[in-house]
Structures are given as structure tokens and as C-alpha cells.
Design a protein around this motif. Sequence first.
Motif, PDB file in Angstrom:
ATOM      1  N   GLN A   1       8.279   2.989   2.265  1.00 21.37           N
ATOM      2  CA  GLN A   1       8.615   4.364   3.604  1.00 21.37           C
ATOM      3  C   GLN A   1       9.632   4.296   3.644  1.00 21.37           C
ATOM      4  O   GLN A   1      10.283   3.067   3.711  1.00 21.37           O
ATOM      5  CB  GLN A   1       7.797   4.461   4.794  1.00 21.37           C
TER       6      GLN A   1
ATOM      7  N   ARG B   1       2.991  -4.511   5.984  1.00 17.99           N
ATOM      8  CA  ARG B   1       2.633  -5.962   6.164  1.00 17.99           C
ATOM      9  C   ARG B   1       1.216  -5.976   6.280  1.00 17.99           C
ATOM     10  O   ARG B   1       1.520  -5.273   7.644  1.00 17.99           O
ATOM     11  CB  ARG B   1       3.550  -6.548   6.455  1.00 17.99           C
TER      12      ARG B   1
ATOM     13  N   TYR C   1      -0.520   4.105   5.734  1.00 22.46           N
ATOM     14  CA  TYR C   1      -0.378   5.006   5.298  1.00 22.46           C
ATOM     15  C   TYR C   1      -0.026   6.286   7.118  1.00 22.46           C
ATOM     16  O   TYR C   1      -0.217   7.120   7.203  1.00 22.46           O
ATOM     17  CB  TYR C   1      -0.946   6.485   4.086  1.00 22.46           C
TER      18      TYR C   1
ATOM     19  N   PRO D   1       5.000  -1.582   9.323  1.00 24.92           N
ATOM     20  CA  PRO D   1       6.519  -1.158   8.800  1.00 24.92           C
ATOM     21  C   PRO D   1       7.367  -2.556   9.095  1.00 24.92           C
ATOM     22  O   PRO D   1       8.122  -2.980  10.023  1.00 24.92           O
ATOM     23  CB  PRO D   1       7.263  -0.281   9.542  1.00 24.92           C
TER      24      PRO D   1
ATOM     25  N   ARG E   1       3.355   6.419  -1.749  1.00 24.49           N
ATOM     26  CA  ARG E   1       2.559   4.950  -1.561  1.00 24.49           C
ATOM     27  C   ARG E   1       2.363   4.522  -3.288  1.00 24.49           C
ATOM     28  O   ARG E   1       2.848   5.392  -3.653  1.00 24.49           O
ATOM     29  CB  ARG E   1       0.464   6.341  -1.928  1.00 24.49           C
TER      30      ARG E   1
ATOM     31  N   TYR F   1      -1.438  -2.209   9.273  1.00 29.44           N
ATOM     32  CA  TYR F   1      -0.223  -2.464   8.711  1.00 29.44           C
ATOM     33  C   TYR F   1       1.589  -2.544   9.675  1.00 29.44           C
ATOM     34  O   TYR F   1       1.293  -1.235  10.397  1.00 29.44           O
ATOM     35  CB  TYR F   1      -0.066  -0.982   7.542  1.00 29.44           C
TER      36      TYR F   1
ATOM     37  N   ASN G   1       0.905  -0.904  -0.257  1.00 29.95           N
ATOM     38  CA  ASN G   1      -0.234   0.155   0.060  1.00 29.95           C
ATOM     39  C   ASN G   1       0.376   0.766   0.478  1.00 29.95           C
ATOM     40  O   ASN G   1       0.308   2.154  -0.342  1.00 29.95           O
ATOM     41  CB  ASN G   1      -0.679  -0.023   0.606  1.00 29.95           C
ATOM     42  N   ASN G   2       2.422   1.321   1.058  1.00 34.20           N
ATOM     43  CA  ASN G   2       2.823   2.783   0.785  1.00 34.20           C
ATOM     44  C   ASN G   2       4.358   1.765   0.916  1.00 34.20           C
ATOM     45  O   ASN G   2       4.854   0.113   1.114  1.00 34.20           O
ATOM     46  CB  ASN G   2       2.459   3.465   2.167  1.00 34.20           C
TER      47      ASN G   2
ATOM     48  N   LEU H   1       6.900   8.942   3.006  1.00 35.27           N
ATOM     49  CA  LEU H   1       6.027   7.755   2.728  1.00 35.27           C
ATOM     50  C   LEU H   1       5.878   8.090   1.500  1.00 35.27           C
ATOM     51  O   LEU H   1       5.172   9.109   0.914  1.00 35.27           O
ATOM     52  CB  LEU H   1       4.853   7.774   3.873  1.00 35.27           C
TER      53      LEU H   1
ATOM     54  N   TYR I   1      10.687  -4.468  17.921  1.00 32.46           N
ATOM     55  CA  TYR I   1      11.612  -4.609  17.191  1.00 32.46           C
ATOM     56  C   TYR I   1      13.017  -5.133  17.492  1.00 32.46           C
ATOM     57  O   TYR I   1      13.375  -4.182  18.453  1.00 32.46           O
ATOM     58  CB  TYR I   1      11.630  -3.931  16.142  1.00 32.46           C
TER      59      TYR I   1
END
Lengths: 113, 113
Positions: free
Chosen positions: A33, A93, B99, A101, A50, A99, A30-31, A48, B35
Motif C-alpha cells: 500500500q 506483515r 487487502y 501494515p 495486490r 496483517y 500479499n499486498n 493498494l 505506531y
Amino acid sequence: SQQGEEDPQALSIQEGENATMNCSYKTSINNLQWYRQNSGRGLVHLILIRSNEREKHSGRLRVTLDTSKKSSSLLITASRAADTASYFCATDRSSGGSYIPTFGRGTSLIVHP
Amino acid sequence: DTAVSQTPKYLVTQMGNDKSIKCEQNLGHDTMYWYKQDSKKFLKIMFSYNNKELIINETVPNRFSPKSPDKAHLNLHINSLELGDSAVYFCASSRTGGYTEAFFGQGTRLTVV
């Protein structure tokens, strides 16, 4: 794996030169970064982009995204010694509506004064 | 004010001990993460919580147990520490949904001797 893979692993340039780092990923996103990590510090978000965007600018940073090739690049123009850091791309993910990162190993950039 | 703070910054401990790392964010985010960054800088997601609910639990030994007492806190408890647990652990947070950028803490360098 959906994580991004940065290339090159290390980059050494002179101040004033441009630095280009690449990121490849395997599944749809979706994006994407880009983050920066100074030595001994946490990651800081840079930009970021898209999935429906092809290029984005922020100051001396230029990011491109090619979803057909599943790749992105980060260009830092007129680099400065203070740009010395590691740069990571992160893909998103999807999990349970969230989502996450997802990062790779990063590119270590050294800018010599 | 620090947006995402984690303590301690450094942690040196012996094998077999139990230790905790605390994380707090004052950004009003619903999602928090842990993380692990290894010596080769690979940043791997361990856990993700959304509104105190676990949404991602990667292949992490069950010696690692996250605890989220409220939306602003996500602590990491590690039992029976092993040499291979030595790494830098980062807490991060973000708004829920796509986003959105993640904000990272400064990291906790864990050394198991």
C-alpha cells in the motif's frame, strides 16, 4: 525486516512535473500500500496493489509492483503544489492471522509552484 | 465525523511522569494499532489489537502499556517517561484480514522535557 524502504528520501520538483518514488522490501507480501502524510497530520491511504497485480491507477497516481525484484513505484503525474507531503509504502506483515501494515521512513516530496 | 480520533494532540510533560493517550474509532473495525514516528519520520509499529486481544507487541519498553476496554478504543499508557519517548504517536484501525487499508488518527506529539 519486512518494512518497505522508500527511495529517494527527499524529492524536489516543479509543479507540472512527474514525481516517482520507489519502495523496496525484503520478504514476500500479499499486498503493498501507499500512504500520504501531510505535515502534522496522520497518514491517509492512497492505493493498494495486490501481489498478483502489476500496475494500478487512481487519478494522477500510478503504482507498479514487481514481486520478482521486491519493489514498487509510485508515480504522481502533473504534480501540484498541494501534492507536497511525505509518501510511505507499507507492506503487510502477517501475525496471528492478521496483517500489520509495516512502514519505512517515507519519501518527502516538495512541489514548487 | 472523525473516523479515528486520538487525544490529546499535543502533550508536554516532565521526565518521570505517567501519561495516557486515548484513541477511539467509529468505523466498526476489529483491529487497532499504535505506531511511533521518530524525528526522522520512521513509522514503527508498537502494538496491535484484534477484538481487544493483543496480537503484536514489538520490542517496546514495558513502561508502555496498551489497554483496550472495547473494540472501539485502544489507549496507550506510558509510565516513567524518558526523554527518548519524545515522538509522534499514531493510533490506527483497520478491518481484520488482508487487502485492507488502515485509517490513522491525527497523531499525538509527545515532548518529554
